[in-house]
Design an enzyme around this catalytic site. Sequence first.
Site, PDB file in Angstrom:
ATOM      1  N   SER A 184       0.837  -1.186   0.000  1.00 48.66           N
ATOM      2  CA  SER A 184       0.000   0.000   0.000  1.00 48.66           C
ATOM      3  C   SER A 184       0.873   1.237   0.000  1.00 48.66           C
ATOM      4  CB  SER A 184      -0.895   0.010   1.240  1.00 48.66           C
ATOM      5  OG  SER A 184      -0.082   0.104   2.393  1.00 48.66           O
ATOM      6  N   LYS A 185       0.384   2.269  -0.636  1.00 47.66           N
ATOM      7  CA  LYS A 185       1.218   3.451  -0.809  1.00 47.66           C
ATOM      8  C   LYS A 185       1.465   4.197   0.493  1.00 47.66           C
ATOM      9  CE  LYS A 185      -2.612   6.314  -2.466  1.00 47.66           C
ATOM     10  NZ  LYS A 185      -3.150   7.009  -3.656  1.00 47.66           N
ATOM     11  N   ARG A 186       0.707   3.846   1.505  1.00 46.08           N
ATOM     12  CA  ARG A 186       0.937   4.499   2.781  1.00 46.08           C
ATOM     13  C   ARG A 186       2.153   3.905   3.501  1.00 46.08           C
ATOM     14  NH1 ARG A 186      -3.918   5.381   1.334  1.00 46.08           N
ATOM     15  NH2 ARG A 186      -4.286   3.158   1.112  1.00 46.08           N
TER      16      ARG A 186
ATOM     17  N   LEU B  93       4.685   2.043   1.640  1.00 47.92           N
ATOM     18  CA  LEU B  93       5.821   1.928   0.735  1.00 47.92           C
ATOM     19  C   LEU B  93       5.521   2.765  -0.496  1.00 47.92           C
ATOM     20  CD1 LEU B  93       8.427  -0.007   0.082  1.00 47.92           C
ATOM     21  CD2 LEU B  93       6.828  -1.063  -1.488  1.00 47.92           C
TER      22      LEU B  93
END
Length: 505
Positions: free
Chosen positions: A254-256, A258
């Site tokens: 998830s972009k939160r 990585l």
Amino acid sequence: MNVVTRIAPSPTGDPHIGTAYIGLFNYVFAKRHGGRFILRIEDTDRSRYNALSEERILAMMDWLGLDPDESTAVGGPHSPYRQSERLDLYREHVDRLLKEDKAYRAFETAEELEEMRNEQKRKGLDPGYDGRSRCLSSQESDDRAASGEPFVVRLKTPLDGTTRVVDALRGEITFDNREVRDVVLLKSDGYPTYHLAAVVDDHLMGVTHVIRAEEWITSTPIHTLLYQAFSWETPVFVHMPLLRNPDETRTKLSKRKLDTSVDSYREQGIIPEALLNYLALMGWSMPDGREFFSLQEMIGAFSLDRISLGAPVFDPKKLRFMNAKYLRDLIPLENLTRRVKTLFESAGFAWEDDDYLLDIVDVLRPRVETLNDFVAHAGYFFEDDFSYDDQAKKKLASGQKYLEDLEREFSMLEFFDYDSVDDLVHDYVQEQGVGMGKVLQPLRAALTGRAQAPSVTDLLVILGKRKVMQRIGRALSYINAGLPDDKPQRPEKAKNATKTRHEAA
RNA sequence: GGCCCCUUCGACUAGCGGUUAGGUCACCACCCUUUCAAGGUGGCGGCACGAGUUCGAAUCUCGUAGGGGUCACCA
């Protein structure tokens, strides 16, 4: 069998690592079997739609070299490849299901559904649509729809029994039909949901193998039921393991947690060969255990039975290691130099002869991890007014005599080729009776402003006599000036720092 | 929580009944060396647990535990 695979990204934001990952396996599988690879845009969610996203996804695929045989960009026999342009098709198929009593209209509002879920929660029941609109008579359903009342269309799933799905990697998986809810097929805005659109399109586009992420396993029975409702043959399902975050949670990427944007890795100077190679290692291995291989080599050796099902953690460290390996060993020097040249240009560096670049890249490549590192490390090859870092200053302070001697010696040297320079330096060090470092470290500092740089002999030869003389001279006057601190004590910003750096020269 | 999937060094993995459980990253040490790298050598470290099948289980079966996914008019 004529293999057809597809990737179906949703244009909602940054091109995602996961899209590249699944795209890679779909591409490789198709090419392995001489088949076709389709890129279809699943833009059925208007609320999350991002206008720039599609173009960026296409650009990502292009950068990676995963060229679709059919897509919104190149077209193909099953156009259009954008789901928002296929609405009539979905409507048509939904009507068919409605007519055959395999789906039904449901008129509940969002509030009613919310209330239903709250009640289920209160009663300790599993949440999910309870099928309350199933019993509407077709007359009432038609009337309410005709009167303009908003509705969705839901799939009429079996109330008992089981649905078997086959995953090519896991075998048969059985779901109790009571677990399968009457999912929405057509939303009230007239757009299809993923379930309907994917099944209809995959069938119409002749997709034979659906290679997607593991998170889709639990919705596969819905798809299987849909294929059955249409009396279509189901494709082969292959669920790849889900890429995981490198932190302790081990949750799906998830972009939160990585940086999941492929663009961002590209901007950092990761090259597509390395990213692809690294992604290939996530869940797949070469029969001979090789870890470095090209896309073509992967296609030549690919088979599904070498996919491992454990959840792989995406490790940026190893990605960087692999990128570094590509830069230093695997990419031919000329090819690499071409890529670096572009970056040097945008960094504002100037040079006369491209051979100069070749030499620079050659000596720098064992010392970089990314393309961008070349720019960060190469400044002194292009700028004469660099500042001296703290370590370099220390080296200069102890090297005045050597620099004076070498300035004289070099000035008398007629040929500034590798052997001549190397001989001169060695002879000089020998006659001084000191360690090489005593002499070479101050010289390196004079030539680069740094204590850490490539081999001094390489530097001397690459820079050439004129620049070497100029830089030794500059360093000597700097030493004579008492090694003034060229960094302002005042905590002001970069502008001043740059100005001061020039003054220090 | 229900359902579903998964489980070999810290990470990625090889292994598909008999191996001193192999490789890569990371980490550590040493070597090379004019610095930093690169390179070389070595080290650290693992079959989640319990039953069963078998002459023999990392490999097969079951259970337990743990992790993840999914339960939307998002994909």
